[in-house]
Design a protein around this motif. Structure first.
Motif, PDB file in Angstrom:
ATOM      1  N   ARG A  83      82.664 -34.606 -69.081  1.00 49.41           N
ATOM      2  CA  ARG A  83      81.978 -35.358 -69.971  1.00 49.41           C
ATOM      3  C   ARG A  83      81.778 -36.717 -69.377  1.00 49.41           C
ATOM      4  N   GLU A  84      80.362 -37.054 -69.386  1.00 48.27           N
ATOM      5  CA  GLU A  84      80.073 -38.366 -68.924  1.00 48.27           C
ATOM      6  C   GLU A  84      80.740 -39.543 -69.604  1.00 48.27           C
ATOM      7  N   PRO A  85      81.052 -40.500 -68.758  1.00 46.18           N
ATOM      8  CA  PRO A  85      81.522 -41.717 -69.480  1.00 46.18           C
ATOM      9  C   PRO A  85      80.447 -42.119 -70.599  1.00 46.18           C
ATOM     10  N   GLY A  86      81.184 -42.320 -71.699  1.00 43.36           N
ATOM     11  CA  GLY A  86      80.303 -42.855 -72.718  1.00 43.36           C
ATOM     12  C   GLY A  86      78.967 -41.871 -73.028  1.00 43.36           C
ATOM     13  N   GLU A  87      79.307 -40.583 -72.963  1.00 49.21           N
ATOM     14  CA  GLU A  87      78.236 -39.621 -73.160  1.00 49.21           C
ATOM     15  C   GLU A  87      77.613 -39.845 -74.342  1.00 49.21           C
ATOM     16  N   SER A  88      76.382 -39.734 -74.369  1.00 50.45           N
ATOM     17  CA  SER A  88      75.373 -39.854 -75.804  1.00 50.45           C
ATOM     18  C   SER A  88      75.249 -38.652 -76.414  1.00 50.45           C
ATOM     19  N   PRO A 126      81.041 -48.082 -64.189  1.00 54.04           N
ATOM     20  CA  PRO A 126      81.619 -46.738 -64.472  1.00 54.04           C
ATOM     21  C   PRO A 126      81.451 -45.736 -63.405  1.00 54.04           C
ATOM     22  N   ASP A 178      89.990 -38.455 -67.379  1.00 52.49           N
ATOM     23  CA  ASP A 178      89.047 -39.295 -68.194  1.00 52.49           C
ATOM     24  C   ASP A 178      87.679 -38.523 -67.809  1.00 52.49           C
ATOM     25  N   TRP A 198      80.143 -42.695 -63.140  1.00 49.14           N
ATOM     26  CA  TRP A 198      79.167 -41.685 -63.573  1.00 49.14           C
ATOM     27  C   TRP A 198      79.537 -40.557 -62.557  1.00 49.14           C
TER      28      TRP A 198
END
Length: 470
Positions: free
Chosen positions: A385-390, A336, A377, A338
């Motif tokens: 927004r972070e890739p796969g943001e928790s 990713p 993206d 990041w």
């Protein structure tokens, strides 16, 4: 609106009472600047926390009471995670013949011990075991603007026993301290400057968990984060010991520059993996040290070598975004993009440009910055927004966006016309409007939905954003 409060509870002694300008259990009739930031209801009763910004105290009120209803306030010194012994400060029972009832006033903070607090109002009605509370809130002490308020909320996560944020956060504490120092420099408010010395003194000799003293670490990227934090500390204080530690950190990283994949610093002392963030930090730290070391050539050579290697390594993909690292064949591993990999290099190139005056560095940085700020993206709906943001504010990921906007902000200040002002302002205004609670704590999603926050990773990232915005 609450009905008028008919009477005030008598003063009550509170365990662990606090005295600042005034002592706990002060009469609310003496409130100077009454504000109601949070409210709640319980079985038809309306409760509110009243904050007196004039004295940095607060009290609770309960409306539509019947005899036997109880009202009290809780005080927390860790952002509402815990409160002393059940607290129930000013616990008082409504008598007959009144429409409303209230507690005495209690201090929000404990200035004698440096504890940063928050209060909430709680109530229990007659004949019922249910208890309800308002949200947590605090006074505007050290919150005159949104940067100061966010910094105060960040300091709720500072553990004065360990000298770290979040109890024992390591590289994330380096980022949180960096954000705090940037806030001090931007606002001129030095209330929390003590954290710089405390963090250094309590951790400089640590050799547990892969630490090697002087904030060096078996993880070379951790070393780089701390090195940059101590450069910031030097800029704030002029204390040479901070710069000496940053030099020790840079030298430690340089010891793990290897010929694998043609150069670059490896990620870990015993791991040959070459990744982006470690080498971006290496460039940024060495460029910063050159700019603060008279007559230097060594740090400048390292920074130039680092950038020349990184840009030719293949980690920068065809969209001008930076993937995580290289695979065993020394090719882009496609992991990713990041956000921190997009941002640290921007700050590093801005620092290197100050060292060399080479405008090609700024052109390269703008190409990268345009790619990341323009990426759908990375910016769904226009907000980072972070890739796969928790949904969580714990762990490493919540710190990534802070490092990104910090680097972008540094580049933006270096460029004529500050071309990323609009982008940073939009991010900051959105986060402030949608991702903030009454304590000025921020969650993981700047575009709303505060997730499972708070935590120092989310908080310093938001503070980094507020600092980066014009």
């Amino acid at each position: 609106m609450l009905a008028a409060v008919a009477a005030s509870a008598p003063a009550a002694a509170a365990d662990g009472g606090v005295c600042n300008t005034y002592c706990d259990a002060r009469d609310p009739a003496n409130a100077l600047k009454d504000r109601v930031p949070v409210t709640a209801t319980l079985h038809g009763r309306a409760m509110a926390l009243h904050v007196d910004d004039g004295s940095a105290m607060a009290f609770g009120t309960l409306d539509n009471v019947v005899p036997g209803d109880k009202i009290w306030v809780d005080r927390s010194f860790d952002g509402g995670r815990t409160w002393d012994g059940g607290s129930r400060l000013g616990d008082t029972t409504a008598p007959g013949g009144v429409g409303g009832w209230r507690t005495q006033m209690y201090n929000v903070d404990d200035w004698n011990t440096g504890r940063i607090g928050a209060l909430r109002a709680c109530a229990q009605v007659t004949g019922d075991d249910d208890i309800a509370c308002t949200g947590w809130a605090r006074s505007d002490w050290n919150g005159a603007d949104r940067r100061q308020a966010a910094a105060t909320a960040l300091m709720m996560d500072y553990d004065r026993k360990t000298g770290l944020f979040g109890g024992d956060g390591w590289w994330t504490s380096a980022n949180a301290l960096t954000a705090l120092i940037d806030t001090i420099r931007r606002t001129g408010v030095k209330s929390y400057a003590y954290a710089v010395d405390e963090t250094y003194d309590k951790n400089k000799d640590r050799t547990d968990g892969g630490r090697l003293g002087q904030f060096r670490n078996e993880y070379l990227d951790d070393t780089g984060w701390w090195g940059l934090a101590w450069v910031k500390a030097y800029d704030l204080t002029g204390d040479a010991r901070y710069l000496d530690t940053a030099r020790a950190d840079a030298d430690h990283m340089a010891g793990y520059w290897t010929d694998t994949c043609g150069g670059g610093v490896q990620w870990k002392t015993d791991t040959a993996y070459k990744n982006a963030v470690t080498n971006e930090l290496y460039i940024a730290l060495n460029a910063a040290l050159h700019n603060r070391t008279e007559g230097d050539t060594r740090y400048l050579d390292r920074a130039n070598s680092g950038w020349n290697w990184l840009r030719g390594s293949g980690m920068i993909n065809g969209k001008h975004l930076v993937n995580d690292g290289l695979n065993d064949s020394c090719k882009n591993n496609g992991q990713p993009t990041w956000t921190y990999n997009q941002g640290v290099i921007l700050g590093g190139l801005a620092e290197l440009h100050r060292a060399t005056g080479d405008d090609a560095l700024l052109r390269g940085a703008r190409e990268l910055a345009d790619a990341s700020t323009g990426s759908g993206d990375l910016n769904p709906g226009g907000i980072l927004r972070e890739p796969g943001e928790s949904h969580s504010c714990t762990g490493d990921g919540p710190s990534f966006k802070g490092a990104y906007v910090r680097g972008l902000g540094a580049l933006n200040r270096e460029l004529d016309g500050h071309p990323y002002d609009g982008y940073l302002t939009k991010q900051a205004d959105t986060a402030y409007a949608k991702d903030r609670n009454a304590l000025d704590q921020y969650g993981p999603h700047w575009n709303g939905d505060r997730g499972d926050g708070p935590g120092h990773g989310c908080q310093h990232s938001a503070l980094d954003l507020l600092n980066a915005a014009p």
